[in-house]
Design an enzyme around this catalytic site. Structure first.
Site, PDB file in Angstrom:
ATOM      1  N   GLU A  13       7.769  -0.425  41.000  1.00 10.31           N
ATOM      2  CA  GLU A  13       7.130   0.305  40.045  1.00 10.31           C
ATOM      3  C   GLU A  13       5.601  -0.027  39.911  1.00 10.31           C
ATOM      4  O   GLU A  13       4.783   0.741  40.032  1.00 10.31           O
ATOM      5  CB  GLU A  13       7.791   0.261  38.649  1.00 10.31           C
ATOM      6  CG  GLU A  13       7.236   1.048  37.447  1.00 10.31           C
ATOM      7  CD  GLU A  13       7.852   1.067  36.278  1.00 10.31           C
ATOM      8  OE1 GLU A  13       7.839   1.656  35.393  1.00 10.31           O
ATOM      9  OE2 GLU A  13       8.831   0.059  36.285  1.00 10.31           O
ATOM     10  N   HIS A  39      17.935   7.931  35.266  1.00 10.17           N
ATOM     11  CA  HIS A  39      17.246   6.823  34.910  1.00 10.17           C
ATOM     12  C   HIS A  39      16.445   7.100  33.509  1.00 10.17           C
ATOM     13  O   HIS A  39      15.404   7.700  33.318  1.00 10.17           O
ATOM     14  CB  HIS A  39      15.983   6.654  35.692  1.00 10.17           C
ATOM     15  CG  HIS A  39      15.345   5.296  35.600  1.00 10.17           C
ATOM     16  ND1 HIS A  39      15.298   4.302  36.722  1.00 10.17           N
ATOM     17  CD2 HIS A  39      14.383   4.787  34.836  1.00 10.17           C
ATOM     18  CE1 HIS A  39      14.681   3.236  36.282  1.00 10.17           C
ATOM     19  NE2 HIS A  39      14.099   3.564  34.748  1.00 10.17           N
ATOM     20  N   HIS A  64      12.144   4.038  40.242  1.00  8.83           N
ATOM     21  CA  HIS A  64      10.627   4.103  40.675  1.00  8.83           C
ATOM     22  C   HIS A  64      10.622   3.997  41.906  1.00  8.83           C
ATOM     23  O   HIS A  64      10.465   4.882  42.780  1.00  8.83           O
ATOM     24  CB  HIS A  64      10.058   3.090  39.684  1.00  8.83           C
ATOM     25  CG  HIS A  64      10.233   3.141  38.229  1.00  8.83           C
ATOM     26  ND1 HIS A  64       9.767   4.221  37.494  1.00  8.83           N
ATOM     27  CD2 HIS A  64      10.728   2.387  37.390  1.00  8.83           C
ATOM     28  CE1 HIS A  64      10.194   3.942  36.154  1.00  8.83           C
ATOM     29  NE2 HIS A  64      10.709   3.133  36.106  1.00  8.83           N
ATOM     30  N   HIS A 103      16.506   4.830  29.569  1.00 13.30           N
ATOM     31  CA  HIS A 103      16.919   3.832  28.925  1.00 13.30           C
ATOM     32  C   HIS A 103      17.395   4.131  27.301  1.00 13.30           C
ATOM     33  O   HIS A 103      16.838   4.827  26.626  1.00 13.30           O
ATOM     34  CB  HIS A 103      15.745   2.776  28.653  1.00 13.30           C
ATOM     35  CG  HIS A 103      15.206   2.090  29.897  1.00 13.30           C
ATOM     36  ND1 HIS A 103      15.751   1.028  30.411  1.00 13.30           N
ATOM     37  CD2 HIS A 103      14.572   2.391  30.953  1.00 13.30           C
ATOM     38  CE1 HIS A 103      15.160   0.627  31.651  1.00 13.30           C
ATOM     39  NE2 HIS A 103      14.532   1.664  31.854  1.00 13.30           N
ATOM     40  N   HIS A 109      15.305  -1.940  39.114  1.00  3.74           N
ATOM     41  CA  HIS A 109      13.944  -1.528  39.047  1.00  3.74           C
ATOM     42  C   HIS A 109      12.884  -2.242  40.154  1.00  3.74           C
ATOM     43  O   HIS A 109      13.032  -3.496  40.133  1.00  3.74           O
ATOM     44  CB  HIS A 109      13.263  -2.114  37.451  1.00  3.74           C
ATOM     45  CG  HIS A 109      13.778  -1.123  36.471  1.00  3.74           C
ATOM     46  ND1 HIS A 109      15.050  -0.778  36.123  1.00  3.74           N
ATOM     47  CD2 HIS A 109      12.960  -0.039  35.672  1.00  3.74           C
ATOM     48  CE1 HIS A 109      15.230  -0.161  35.054  1.00  3.74           C
ATOM     49  NE2 HIS A 109      14.025   0.495  34.873  1.00  3.74           N
ATOM     50  N   ASP A 127      12.878   8.205  31.726  1.00  6.26           N
ATOM     51  CA  ASP A 127      12.784   6.734  31.629  1.00  6.26           C
ATOM     52  C   ASP A 127      12.776   6.061  30.084  1.00  6.26           C
ATOM     53  O   ASP A 127      13.718   5.735  29.767  1.00  6.26           O
ATOM     54  CB  ASP A 127      11.087   6.213  32.055  1.00  6.26           C
ATOM     55  CG  ASP A 127      11.062   4.720  32.462  1.00  6.26           C
ATOM     56  OD1 ASP A 127      12.168   4.137  32.436  1.00  6.26           O
ATOM     57  OD2 ASP A 127      10.061   4.301  32.860  1.00  6.26           O
TER      58      ASP A 127
END
Length: 355
Positions: A219, A17, A240, A19, A216, A297
């Site tokens: 979270e 995970h 998450h 980005h 997602h 993340d």
């Protein structure tokens, strides 16, 4: 234990995970900004980091707002997107990451819209062009740095008009490095019937096409978001997922079905996904034997790398063995092929022994 000790204890890593546009080097942002004549709020790495790295106890919205400062530097520019993806591979290799799945929205990096999301002006760099560019860079970077990096294409919750194309791109490039579909940005429940929701239809299409799914959810939103991820988006992994523990029935279902939690320790404390280091959901996942991994993340905005997140997990109370288990969990729960998984596991066993 300090960072140096943690790096030695966990020399081989897997990340699921992270980005792409949230992992670009700050120096690269400055270099591309200067090349393209884009003014930034600072001209040094330290100065720009002060503008874009968020503090503990901030919020998810604060994190997302940081992207508007630097994303226009590379959005809509093929060379910049290529550089970002290629350098991501090198950065993974430096951290001892042998396999990674990096996610991004092709539409946020494109500029073929009247009002591009991040790009400064409209142009001819389409979402499909973005995927081709990233695939090319990741393939070369994986080869040059002797690692394996795959990609996940993300839908954006506030832009459902893009989701059908995202699913189509996942199918088209499934044999060129794209291994899954995601949905990201601020959490909210769709008010449309599942048969009418473009996001849900995209995920149904992906499922029918054999494309892996992660979302997602949970979270900062409620457990209802996680139910939606499982029941309407057919999620195999949850990005998450901390709020799942607020619903005992949901949490038991996730454990029973082996759904994988892609946890991000530092991110959770900076975006209010969790409020405490001493009673953190990740510790609960580890103690209960839930299927979870540890990830970064958005390193550009969070100021972290995977070693930092392992160190934070230790501060939560996880044991070294539990972190080792999370690395094996990541390998087994990855969207890699069975052959690739066996190769990853072999590398992990060589370092950590049988888990």
């Amino acid at each position: 234990m300090n960072r140096k000790d943690v790096a030695k204890r966990f020399p081989v890593k897997v990340e699921l995970h992270v980005h792409l546009d949230g992992a670009v080097r700050t120096q690269t942002i400055l270099d591309i900004g200067q090349k393209r004549g884009i003014k930034l709020p600072a001209s040094t790495v330290d100065g720009l980091n002060k503008e874009i790295v968020i503090s503990y106890g901030a919020s998810l919205d604060t994190l997302l707002a940081s992207f508007h400062i630097f994303a226009p530097v590379f959005a809509g520019d093929r060379d910049a997107v290529y550089t970002m993806a290629y350098e991501f591979c090198e950065d993974c290799a430096r951290q001892g990451i042998v396999y990674a799945e990096v996610r991004y929205s092709p539409h946020l990096l494109a500029n073929t819209f009247d009002k591009p999301a991040y790009a400064r002006e409209s142009g001819s760099f389409s979402p499909r062009d973005v995927v081709c560019t990233v695939n090319e860079a990741l393939e070369k970077g994986s080869r040059d740095f002797n690692i394996t990096v795959k990609s996940i294409l993300a839908c954006i919750r506030s832009s459902s008009e893009w989701s059908k194309e995202v699913a189509s791109l996942c199918k088209e490039f499934r044999n060129s490095g794209v291994v899954g579909i995601d949905i990201a940005m601020s959490e909210f429940l769709s008010d449309q019937h599942p048969d009418e929701c473009p996001h849900r239809q995209a995920f149904l299409t992906a499922k029918n096409d054999g494309i892996h799914r992660t979302t997602h959810a949970g979270e900062v939103g409620e457990p209802a978001n996680v139910y939606e991820a499982l029941d309407d988006y057919y999620a195999e992994r949850i990005g998450h997922g901390y709020r799942s523990i607020l619903d005992a029935k949901l949490y038991e279902r996730i454990k029973r079905e082996g759904i994988h939690f892609e946890t991000c320790p530092i991110s959770s404390l900076k975006t209010a996904g969790a409020s405490s280091r001493t009673d953190h959901p990740i510790l609960r996942f580890a103690t209960d034997g839930a299927n979870f991994s540890i990830n970064t993340d958005d390193p550009t905005v969070l100021g972290n790398d995977l070693t930092d997140d392992y160190l934070m997990a230790l501060e939560f109370g996880l044991t070294e063995k539990q972190i080792q288990t999370s690395i094996f969990n990541a390998a087994w729960s990855s969207f890699a092929s069975d052959k690739e998984k066996q190769e990853i596991i072999k590398k992990l066993v060589e370092v950590y022994g049988e888990n």
